[in-house]
Write an enzyme that holds these catalytic residues in place. Structure first.
Site, PDB file in Angstrom:
ATOM      1  CG  ASP A 199      14.435  41.376  78.727  1.00 18.16           C
ATOM      2  OD1 ASP A 199      13.978  41.213  79.695  1.00 18.16           O
ATOM      3  OD2 ASP A 199      14.252  40.815  77.590  1.00 18.16           O
ATOM      4  CG  ASN A 204      18.583  38.587  77.037  1.00 12.04           C
ATOM      5  OD1 ASN A 204      18.435  37.803  75.966  1.00 12.04           O
ATOM      6  ND2 ASN A 204      17.566  39.508  77.163  1.00 12.04           N
ATOM      7  CG  ASP A 216      17.574  40.404  72.908  1.00 13.03           C
ATOM      8  OD1 ASP A 216      17.569  41.274  72.025  1.00 13.03           O
ATOM      9  OD2 ASP A 216      16.761  39.479  72.969  1.00 13.03           O
TER      10      ASP A 216
END
Length: 328
Positions: A199, A204, A216
Site C-alpha cells: 500500500d 505512507n 505502515d
C-alpha cells in the site's frame, strides 16, 4: 452507545495495556489518524513517547500480524528505512482484553515531494532493496493479490452492504463482468508474487532528517513488484513514463526493474478503486467511518465511483505504459 469493540478502547484501557508491558504512562495520550486500526501516541515517564497500534479485532490472525512484524524486523536488520515494532521479552505482539497490539518507536517527519526525480530515484533504490529481500522468502499466512477474483469479491461486498443507492446498482452490476473479463486477460494467474509493502501511496512515506522512511506495513502481502511502484506515479502518460525512468534508475542498482509487469498497472489500479469502496462498506458499522466519510452513501460518490470504473475499463483496453530501452 456503540457495541463496536473499539468503543471499549478508552484512554484508561490504552494505558493499562501499555503498562502491562512494564511501562509507566504519564497520561499523555493522543489519538493518531488511523481508521483501520486504532493508533495512539502514549507518553512514558522519563522516556520518549511510543506509538501503540491496536489491531482491528477479527481482521488479521495472530499469524498474519507476526508475519508483518517479522518482515519489518528483517528489513530493519538490512538497514532499510522502516519503522519496526519494539521487542519486549523477545516478543512484538501482545494482547490485552480482546485486542492485539504492538508498540513502535515514534518517528516524526513530513510527507516528501515525490514529484522530484531525485526523490523518485531514492525511492527506487529502497524498493529495489525491499523487493530483493521480499523475494528471498514468502508469506504463509498473509493474503496475495488474485486479480479478477479480488474484483469479484469487492463487488459482492459492495452490493451486499446495501449502501449503494438503488439507482446505481443496475449499471454497477453490468459493469463488473466486463471488468472481470479484462482482468482475467491482463492479470495472468502465473504472475510472480513476492513479499511487498502492498500500500505504498505517498501518505505512507515519511521524510525525517533527510531520510525517507517507508511506513505502515499493515497491508503487506504477496503480489507483483509493480504493486509497490504504480501508486507513486501521477499525471499523464508521458509524465508517468518519466517518473518510471527515475524510479527504475535507482531500482536497477539492486534488482532488475520489472518492466514486464507494466501491463499490470491498470489492473492494479482497477482493484484499488473497487476495493476502496468495498473497504468503506465493510467498515460502515464502525462509528468512526460514517463520521469520517459521510459522503459515502450519497449519489455524488457513487456516480464518481462508477465513472472511475468505466474509465478503468477503457484504460485496460489501451496500450500499457512502456519504459524506453535503457542501460545502467
Amino acid at each position: 452507545m456503540s457495541n463496536h469493540p473499539y468503543s471499549n478502547l478508552t484512554p484508561e484501557r490504552v494505558m493499562d495495556a501499555v503498562e502491562s508491558l512494564g511501562f509507566f504512562c504519564d497520561a499523555r495520550i493522543f489519538a493518531l489518524n488511523s481508521y483501520e486500526n486504532r493508533v495512539y501516541q502514549v507518553g512514558i515517564e522519563d522516556q520518549p513517547p511510543v506509538i501503540v497500534k491496536f489491531y482491528r479485532p477479527g481482521r488479521w490472525s495472530r499469524a498474519c500480524i507476526l508475519e508483518e512484524h517479522e518482515f519489518l524486523l528483517e528489513l530493519q536488520q538490512q538497514e532499510l528505512p522502516v519503522v519496526a515494532p519494539l521487542e519486549y521479552q523477545q516478543q512484538t505482539l501482545f494482547s490485552y482484553d480482546e485486542f492485539l497490539f504492538a508498540v513502535f518507536p515514534r518517528k516524526g517527519g513530513q510527507a516528501p515531494e515525490i514529484s522530484d526525480e531525485d526523490e523518485l530515484e531514492l525511492l527506487g533504490r529502497w524498493l529495489g532493496r525491499l523487493h530483493t529481500i521480499g523475494e528471498s522468502k514468502t508469506f504463509q499466512a498473509r493474503p496475495r493479490i488474485q486479480g479478477a477474483a479480488d474484483l469479484e469479491q469487492a463487488a459482492e461486498q459492495v452490493l451486499q452492504s446495501g449502501l449503494m443507492p438503488p439507482d446505481y446498482q443496475a449499471v454497477y452490476r453490468s459493469l463488473v463482468p466486463d471488468l472481470v473479463t479484462e482482468l482475467q486477460q491482463h492479470y495472468p494467474a502465473t504472475t510472480r508474487n513476492i513479499r511487498l509493502h502492498g500500500d505504498l501511496h505517498p501518505g505512507n512515506l515519511l521524510l525525517r532528517d533527510e531520510t525517507l522512511f517507508l511506513v505502515d506495513f499493515d497491508d503487506c502481502l504477496l503480489g507483483p513488484a509493480m504493486q509497490d511502484i504504480w501508486m507513486l506515479l501521477s499525471g499523464g502518460r508521458q509524465e508517468q513514463q518519466q517518473q518510471l525512468m527515475a524510479i527504475a534508475e535507482g531500482y536497477e542498482m539492486f534488482r532488475r526493474f520489472p518492466a514486464d509487469e507494466l501491463p499490470l498497472v491498470e489492473s492494479l489500479r482497477t482493484l484499488r478503486i473497487a476495493r476502496y469502496a468495498a473497504w468503506l462498506s465493510q467498515r460502515w458499522q464502525d462509528p468512526a467511518f460514517p463520521a469520517a466519510f459521510p459522503w459515502f452513501t450519497g449519489h455524488q460518490f457513487w456516480s464518481q465511483h462508477i465513472l472511475s470504473l468505466r474509465e478503468q475499463l477503457a484504460a485496460l483496453r489501451e496500450p500499457a505504459l512502456e519504459l524506453p530501452t535503457f542501460n545502467f
